[in-house]
Design a protein around this motif. Structure first.
Motif, PDB file in Angstrom:
ATOM      1  N   UNK A  56     -36.523 -33.526 -33.789  1.00 11.77           N
ATOM      2  CA  UNK A  56     -35.979 -32.178 -34.182  1.00 11.77           C
ATOM      3  C   UNK A  56     -35.615 -31.459 -33.004  1.00 11.77           C
ATOM      4  N   UNK A  57     -34.946 -30.356 -33.145  1.00 11.41           N
ATOM      5  CA  UNK A  57     -34.611 -29.629 -31.842  1.00 11.41           C
ATOM      6  C   UNK A  57     -35.688 -28.735 -31.927  1.00 11.41           C
ATOM      7  N   UNK A  58     -35.785 -27.942 -30.617  1.00 13.28           N
ATOM      8  CA  UNK A  58     -36.967 -27.232 -30.406  1.00 13.28           C
ATOM      9  C   UNK A  58     -37.175 -25.725 -31.082  1.00 13.28           C
ATOM     10  N   UNK A  59     -35.966 -25.117 -31.332  1.00 12.09           N
ATOM     11  CA  UNK A  59     -35.908 -24.123 -32.501  1.00 12.09           C
ATOM     12  C   UNK A  59     -36.507 -24.381 -33.850  1.00 12.09           C
ATOM     13  N   UNK A  60     -36.032 -25.603 -34.487  1.00  6.26           N
ATOM     14  CA  UNK A  60     -36.698 -26.173 -35.601  1.00  6.26           C
ATOM     15  C   UNK A  60     -38.164 -26.360 -35.542  1.00  6.26           C
ATOM     16  N   UNK A  61     -38.642 -26.902 -34.417  1.00  7.23           N
ATOM     17  CA  UNK A  61     -39.983 -27.155 -34.455  1.00  7.23           C
ATOM     18  C   UNK A  61     -40.925 -25.719 -34.533  1.00  7.23           C
ATOM     19  N   UNK A  62     -40.142 -24.733 -33.644  1.00  8.33           N
ATOM     20  CA  UNK A  62     -40.973 -23.476 -33.626  1.00  8.33           C
ATOM     21  C   UNK A  62     -40.985 -22.755 -35.169  1.00  8.33           C
ATOM     22  N   UNK A  63     -39.586 -22.620 -35.618  1.00 10.37           N
ATOM     23  CA  UNK A  63     -39.373 -21.939 -36.928  1.00 10.37           C
ATOM     24  C   UNK A  63     -40.209 -22.564 -38.201  1.00 10.37           C
ATOM     25  N   UNK A  64     -40.402 -23.788 -38.299  1.00  9.95           N
ATOM     26  CA  UNK A  64     -40.962 -24.612 -39.381  1.00  9.95           C
ATOM     27  C   UNK A  64     -42.663 -24.792 -38.979  1.00  9.95           C
ATOM     28  N   UNK A 129     -44.524 -16.151 -24.052  1.00 13.35           N
ATOM     29  CA  UNK A 129     -43.396 -16.679 -23.440  1.00 13.35           C
ATOM     30  C   UNK A 129     -43.646 -17.749 -22.608  1.00 13.35           C
ATOM     31  N   UNK A 130     -44.710 -17.676 -21.903  1.00 13.25           N
ATOM     32  CA  UNK A 130     -45.043 -18.737 -20.712  1.00 13.25           C
ATOM     33  C   UNK A 130     -45.295 -20.025 -21.530  1.00 13.25           C
ATOM     34  N   UNK A 131     -46.101 -19.917 -22.646  1.00 13.81           N
ATOM     35  CA  UNK A 131     -46.474 -20.991 -23.662  1.00 13.81           C
ATOM     36  C   UNK A 131     -45.171 -21.750 -24.181  1.00 13.81           C
ATOM     37  N   UNK A 132     -44.365 -20.931 -24.736  1.00  9.67           N
ATOM     38  CA  UNK A 132     -42.994 -21.209 -25.386  1.00  9.67           C
ATOM     39  C   UNK A 132     -42.200 -22.079 -24.517  1.00  9.67           C
ATOM     40  N   UNK A 173     -30.572 -22.284 -25.753  1.00  5.65           N
ATOM     41  CA  UNK A 173     -29.854 -22.166 -27.040  1.00  5.65           C
ATOM     42  C   UNK A 173     -31.102 -22.139 -28.081  1.00  5.65           C
ATOM     43  N   UNK A 174     -32.144 -22.975 -27.738  1.00  7.38           N
ATOM     44  CA  UNK A 174     -33.328 -22.793 -28.712  1.00  7.38           C
ATOM     45  C   UNK A 174     -33.782 -21.382 -28.870  1.00  7.38           C
ATOM     46  N   UNK A 175     -34.000 -20.696 -28.021  1.00  6.30           N
ATOM     47  CA  UNK A 175     -34.521 -19.211 -28.048  1.00  6.30           C
ATOM     48  C   UNK A 175     -33.057 -18.322 -28.768  1.00  6.30           C
ATOM     49  N   UNK A 176     -32.073 -18.857 -28.531  1.00  5.02           N
ATOM     50  CA  UNK A 176     -30.945 -18.105 -29.247  1.00  5.02           C
ATOM     51  C   UNK A 176     -30.985 -18.607 -30.797  1.00  5.02           C
TER      52      UNK A 176
END
Length: 282
Positions: A56-64, A129-132, A173-176
């Motif tokens: 999975x992309x990183x943004x999907x990992x975080x949001x889900x 922020x450091x952790x992400x 791009x993941x942050x965006x």
């Protein structure tokens, strides 16, 4: 200014020892556990009907994941701790720690509270922020390693092998793309101003409720209005993503509302200082 700095250090130390240290540490530990859980495959494809587990992309990992809820819970607890500190100092202070007996002007005492509270919130944001950022590299490396083993569970009935996962979306791009990361750490000017305006109103509402205690009705109504308006601005993207019928606002509307919120927060902060200077019960 020297006295303001000393008092803010004392207030921050008190807040850290009594409240924010435990909240921050527990939040960080649980966040790391959730990230590890997101990386470790279970081998049960039935649990992932819509989103891939192994790749999975990183943004999907975080949001889900539960990370947005965990972050919000920790932030709310820190804001509650700030309110408890303000309330206790302004109503239950004794001896040298009453505002009336401190060798400082009222607005200097108030500014010290603002500095200590801002430092507590800023540290919480900084650690997240450091952790992400730090979690991105091992997590994406793990997914690439799994890709080399040709392990892809996309849906319950769709297993794909041999995909090239050498390229990822990238950290920026993941942050965006992530609703949570873009809300908490905005990547564009159009999002920074509304987020700052919303949080400034939330911050001001807490201070208004803590310091303006002469009229209970005014304190409740005023702080509630600021918290609701600030929460709408700060959580606008979340509301939009959860409501499929939400119409996209015109370009620039959120920016204008953010500027208005910042101006309103500054005006309310000045009003609190003026009211604080007139109090005779401190």
């Amino acid at each position: 200014m020297k006295n303001v700095w000393k008092l803010s250090n004392y207030l921050y130390g008190w807040l850290w020892q009594k409240w924010t240290k435990a909240v921050t540490l527990v939040s960080m530990i649980l966040a790391v556990c959730f990230l590890i859980a997101a990386a470790v495959p279970t081998g049960d494809p039935k649990a992932y009907d819509y989103y891939p587990k192994v790749f999975r992309s990183y943004d999907m990992v975080i949001d889900h994941s539960l990370l947005p809820i965990l972050f919000a819970l920790g932030l709310v607890l820190i804001l509650i701790g700030i309110f408890v500190q303000i309330k206790g100092f302004s109503t239950n202070g004794k001896g040298i720690y009453t505002m009336l007996l401190l060798p400082m002007k009222r607005h200097e005492v108030y500014f010290a509270f603002v500095l200590s509270a801002a430092a507590a919130v800023a540290l919480y944001y900084l650690l997240w922020l450091v952790l992400m950022v730090a979690a991105y590299f091992p997590l994406m490396s793990f997914y690439k390693m799994q890709a080399a083993k040709e392990i892809f569970v996309l849906t319950r009935d769709n297993i794909v092998t041999g995909l090239d996962a050498s390229r990822t979306n990238g950290l920026f791009l993941a942050f965006h793309r992530s609703t949570f990361l873009d809300m908490v750490f905005p990547s564009s000017f159009w999002r920074v101003v509304p987020a700052l305006g919303g949080f400034a109103l939330i911050f001001t509402g807490i201070f208004f409720a803590g310091f303006c205690t002469e009229n209970k009705v005014t304190a409740v109504l005023g702080s509630s209005a600021m918290l609701l308006c600030g929460g709408y601005l700060y959580l606008h993207d979340v509301v939009k993503s959860l409501n499929p019928f939400y119409a996209n606002p015109p370009i620039g509307r959120q920016l204008i509302l953010g500027i208005i919120a910042l101006v309103a927060a500054i005006w309310w902060q000045d009003s609190i200082v003026q009211k604080l200077g007139k109090r005779t019960d401190l």
